[in-house]
Design an enzyme around this catalytic site. Structure first.
Site, short mmCIF file in Angstrom:
data_model
loop_
_atom_site.label_atom_id
_atom_site.label_comp_id
_atom_site.label_asym_id
_atom_site.label_seq_id
_atom_site.Cartn_x
_atom_site.Cartn_y
_atom_site.Cartn_z
N SER A 145 3.88 -11.19 -19.11
CA SER A 145 2.93 -12.02 -18.27
C SER A 145 2.58 -11.66 -17.06
O SER A 145 3.25 -11.11 -16.42
CB SER A 145 3.30 -13.57 -18.47
OG SER A 145 2.53 -14.34 -17.70
N TYR A 158 8.36 -20.62 -15.63
CA TYR A 158 7.77 -19.77 -16.68
C TYR A 158 7.68 -18.24 -15.87
O TYR A 158 8.12 -17.31 -16.66
CB TYR A 158 6.34 -20.17 -16.93
CG TYR A 158 5.46 -19.34 -17.79
CD1 TYR A 158 5.99 -19.28 -19.11
CD2 TYR A 158 4.64 -18.30 -17.42
CE1 TYR A 158 5.24 -18.29 -20.15
CE2 TYR A 158 3.98 -17.74 -18.41
CZ TYR A 158 4.26 -17.67 -19.60
OH TYR A 158 3.51 -16.83 -20.39
#
Length: 248
Positions: A145, A158
């Protein structure tokens, strides 16, 4: 099949394959002649993806997989070998974006992200690496990501787990030797159902709003994965970062 370039005929396992990037990648690769083994937790959704691929003349098998369970990943890789005789690529894509501010103390969500992104990735490596070594060929494609490059509140946990994905992938690449390939694909904001699911309601709502405004289609990431997979033998695409143009 050893060392062939292109996508056609390759046996490719994908986790998190029942929706979003995993589903888009499955459809993209199936259309190009890959033989797929698709893993996900939701059997009905998974069966629907397998059926859609079959209806288009593609080849896919579904396996119910929770990446936090080692034996599930082994079942995924075993299925590939049992059914198709080998495994050429493992796409580790399962993810959860349960973001929230630290003050919310949503520790179950923190644990889920660690279990899915870190332990889940390691479980995939543990299952596929012996197969790849035996074949003297194989390709890990790990979905990271852009959160690993730019940390934005309230995405700290995250971002931390996706940073771990980046680090594990680079370490694996260094140890992989001349026969294996290792690719990190890092999507920016992508329009998947996981955005705004779980986490705190406020964070989820903000993400969902942003998703509708700026997110890329998951097909953009599927194309990037396809690009890495189709390279000729001896060419290892180490890292691809794909962002919407409007994302800072």
């Amino acid at each position: 099949m050893s060392g062939t370039s292109g996508i056609e005929g390759k046996v490719i396992a994908i986790t998190g394959a029942s929706s979003g990037i995993g589903e888009a990648t499955a459809i993209h690769l199936a259309a190009r002649g890959a033989r797929l083994v698709l893993g996900a937790r939701r059997e009905e959704r998974l069966n629907a993806v397998v059926a859609a691929i079959a209806a288009q003349g593609g080849t896919a098998t579904g396996v119910v997989v929770d990446v936090t369970r080692r034996e599930d990943l082994r079942r995924l890789t075993d299925t590939a070998v049992d059914r198709y005789g080998r495994l050429d690529v493992l796409v580790s894509n399962a993810g959860t974006m349960a973001v929230s501010p630290f003050d919310d103390l949503r520790q179950d969500d923190w644990d889920a992200m660690v279990a899915t992104h870190i332990t889940g990735l390691l479980n995939g490596i543990g299952a596929a690496l012996p197969v790849f070594r035996r074949q003297r060929a194989g390709h890990f494609v790990n979905v990271g990501s852009t959160a690993a490059y730019v940390v934005k509140s309230p995405q700290a946990v995250y971002a931390a787990t996706k940073t771990a994905v980046k680090v594990i992938t680079e370490g694996l690449r260094q140890e992989s030797g001349p026969d294996l390939r290792v690719t990190l694909v890092s999507p920016g904001f992508t329009n998947t159902e996981g955005v705004g699911k779980g986490g705190s309601p406020e964070a989820a709502e903000a993400l969902a709003r942003q998703r509708d405004e700026i997110a890329m289609p998951p097909s953009a990431i599927a194309s990037a994965i396809g690009y890495a997979v189709e390279q000729p033998e001896g060419v290892d695409v180490s890292e691809i970062v794909v962002r919407p143009t409007v994302q800072a």
